[in-house]
Design a protein around this motif. Structure first.
Motif, short mmCIF file in Angstrom:
data_model
loop_
_atom_site.label_atom_id
_atom_site.label_comp_id
_atom_site.label_asym_id
_atom_site.label_seq_id
_atom_site.Cartn_x
_atom_site.Cartn_y
_atom_site.Cartn_z
N GLY A 49 0.87 -1.30 0.00
CA GLY A 49 0.00 -0.02 0.00
C GLY A 49 0.90 1.31 0.15
O GLY A 49 2.00 1.12 0.19
N GLY A 50 0.33 2.42 -0.14
CA GLY A 50 0.77 3.77 -0.24
C GLY A 50 0.30 4.55 -1.13
O GLY A 50 -1.12 4.42 -1.40
N PHE A 51 0.95 5.53 -1.64
CA PHE A 51 0.43 6.50 -2.59
C PHE A 51 1.56 6.79 -3.69
O PHE A 51 2.19 7.61 -4.14
CB PHE A 51 0.30 7.87 -1.78
N SER A 52 1.73 5.53 -4.48
CA SER A 52 2.44 5.36 -5.72
C SER A 52 2.48 6.48 -6.40
O SER A 52 1.18 6.84 -6.92
CB SER A 52 2.44 4.09 -6.48
N TYR A 53 3.59 7.10 -6.88
CA TYR A 53 3.50 8.37 -7.72
C TYR A 53 2.57 9.36 -7.24
O TYR A 53 1.77 9.93 -8.18
CB TYR A 53 3.22 8.04 -9.07
N GLY A 54 2.38 9.66 -5.95
CA GLY A 54 1.45 10.77 -5.36
C GLY A 54 -0.04 10.35 -5.83
O GLY A 54 -0.73 11.34 -5.70
N ASP A 55 -0.41 9.26 -6.26
CA ASP A 55 -1.91 8.97 -6.64
C ASP A 55 -2.12 10.00 -7.94
O ASP A 55 -3.29 10.12 -8.32
CB ASP A 55 -2.90 9.18 -5.57
N TYR A 56 -0.98 10.57 -8.66
CA TYR A 56 -1.40 11.35 -9.72
C TYR A 56 -2.13 10.56 -10.92
O TYR A 56 -1.84 9.55 -10.77
CB TYR A 56 0.02 11.92 -10.40
N LEU A 57 -2.87 11.33 -11.64
CA LEU A 57 -3.69 10.68 -12.70
C LEU A 57 -5.19 10.04 -12.37
O LEU A 57 -6.02 10.33 -12.08
CB LEU A 57 -3.01 10.25 -13.49
N ARG A 58 -4.69 8.71 -11.50
CA ARG A 58 -5.40 7.94 -10.76
C ARG A 58 -4.68 7.03 -9.87
O ARG A 58 -3.66 6.88 -10.31
CB ARG A 58 -6.35 7.04 -11.62
N THR A 59 -5.23 6.78 -8.69
CA THR A 59 -4.55 5.93 -8.00
C THR A 59 -4.05 4.69 -8.65
O THR A 59 -4.63 3.73 -9.17
CB THR A 59 -5.19 5.21 -6.87
N GLY A 60 -2.55 4.30 -8.85
CA GLY A 60 -2.10 3.09 -9.24
C GLY A 60 -1.93 3.37 -10.97
O GLY A 60 -1.28 2.38 -11.45
N ALA A 61 -2.33 4.46 -11.34
CA ALA A 61 -2.20 4.63 -12.97
C ALA A 61 -1.07 4.60 -13.47
O ALA A 61 -0.63 4.17 -14.43
CB ALA A 61 -3.06 5.74 -13.19
#
Lengths: 233, 81
Positions: A49-61
Motif C-alpha cells: 500500500g501507499g500512494f505510488s507516484y502521489g496518486d497522480y492521474l488515478r490511484t495506481g495509474a
C-alpha cells in the motif's frame, strides 16, 4: 518461500509488509525497486500500500507502467501468487491483473479505521485454510476504495467465485453501515480467474501482531498467502 | 504543434461522489437551479505534429491507454487551435 515486496516512489506500507513477512511470519523477504525488470527467484509477490507516484492521474495509474510490473504480469500469468494490498490492489486493477476499479469513497473522505471483512472463498492464493465465513478485523486507510464494476461484470465475478472478501459486521453479517466506502456488493477484495492474484483494501500486514492495537487477525491472511504454492500453468 | 484537449469524466452509469458533494455545496449556497453536477478533468497535450488527423489519433490512443480508466471513465478529444 521467498517473497518480493515491491517498492514504488510513494509506497508507505512496504516496510510493514516486509516486517510482517520476515519477522512475524519468518519468511525470506526482499524489496524490489520499481525500476527492476526482474523479480529474481521470488516465489511470491506483495504489491504494498501507499500512494505510488502521489496518486497522480488515478490511484495506481502510473505505477502500472513501471518496469517491474511487466515482470509481475509474467509471474502472475505463470500462476505465481501475488497479493495486492490497498494501493497495491489499485495498481493490479490498473494493470488489468484484477477486475474492477476504485471510485472515491462514497463519503468523499479518507477513511482510517478498523473494519471487519468476511472471507468468501478459501480457494485463492491468499485464503487457503481460512474457511468461508471467517471474519477478520483489519484496518483500512484509503480515499479511493469504493469498488466498482458494471452490474453484469459483478454477476460474472460472483459466478466465478472471484469475490474473496466483503465488508461486514463483527458477526459476519452484511449491512450498509458496515460497508465503509460504498463498495459495490460490499466487496473488499477480489481475485483473478486463475485465483493466484488477490487484492484487498484492508491492511493485513498492519494487523499481524497481537500487541498492536489492530490485533493479530491479519497474520492469518499473511500466513495463508505465504504458504501458497504457485499454481504453475 | 497541435494542442489537443482530452476531457475525462466518470461514465454516466457511475456514481460520482465528488459531483454530488459539489452539487450539495452549490445548493447550500442558494444555487437552486443546479440540477446535477458531474466532476471531471482535462489534459492539454502539446503534440509535435502538423497533421491534425494524426494528432487526434495519438491523443485518443493516449486517452484510452493512460489518461482514462475504461472501467469507470469515458473521454472526449478535441483539437484546439
Amino acid at each position: 518461500m521467498k517473497v518480493a515486496v515491491l517498492v514504488f516512489p510513494g509506497s508507505n506500507s512496504d516496510h510493514d509488509a516486509y516486517h510482517a513477512a520476515k519477522h512475524v511470519c519468518g519468511r525470506e523477504a526482499r524489496f524490489v525497486w520499481h525500476k527492476e525488470g526482474s523479480l529474481g527467484d521470488a516465489d511470491a509477490v506483495i504489491v504494498p500500500g501507499g500512494f505510488s507516484y502521489g496518486d497522480y492521474l488515478r490511484t495506481g495509474a502510473i505505477a502500472r507502467f513501471a518496469p517491474v510490473m511487466a515482470a509481475v504480469a509474467e509471474f502472475a500469468k505463470k500462476g505465481g501468487p501475488v497479493l495486492g494490498i490497498c494501493n497495491g490492489f489499485q495498481i493490479l486493477q490498473e494493470a488489468g491483473l484484477l477486475p474492477g476499479a476504485m471510485l472515491r469513497n462514497r463519503g468523499v473522505r479518507f477513511l482510517s479505521q478498523l473494519v471487519h471483512v468476511r472471507v468468501e472463498r478459501d480457494d485463492t492464493a491468499a485464503t487457503a485454510g481460512l474457511a468461508p465465513g471467517t471474519v477478520l478485523s483489519m484496518p483500512i486507510a484509503h480515499g479511493e476504495g469504493n469498488f466498482f464494476a458494471e452490474p453484469d461484470e459483478l454477476d460474472r465475478l460472483e459466478q466465478r467465485g472471484q469475490v474473496v472478501f466483503r465488508y461486514g459486521e463483527p458477526d459476519g453479517s452484511l449491512s450498509d453501515a458496515a460497508n465503509p466506502n460504498g463498495s459495490a456488493r460490499a466487496i473488499a477484495g477480489v481475485c483473478n480467474e486463475g485465483r493466484n492474484v488477490v487484492g484487498l483494501m484492508p491492511h493485513p500486514e498492519r494487523a499481524s501482531e497481537p500487541h498492536l492495537h489492530h490485533g493479530g487477525d491479519g497474520r492469518r491472511l499473511m500466513e495463508a498467502f505465504l504458504s501458497a504454492t504457485a499454481v504453475r500453468a | 504543434m497541435i494542442r489537443a484537449r482530452v476531457h475525462v469524466s466518470l461514465k454516466k452509469s457511475v456514481f460520482d461522489p465528488q459531483g454530488r458533494t459539489i452539487h450539495e455545496a452549490l445548493g447550500s449556497l442558494g444555487y437552486a437551479a443546479v440540477a446535477d453536477v458531474r466532476a471531471g478533468k482535462f489534459f492539454d497535450l502539446q503534440l509535435e505534429t502538423a497533421d491534425a488527423a494524426a494528432a487526434k489519433a495519438m491523443a485518443e490512443e493516449m486517452a484510452r491507454r493512460v489518461l482514462s480508466n475504461p472501467v469507470i471513465e469515458s473521454f472526449t478529444v478535441e483539437l484546439l487551435s
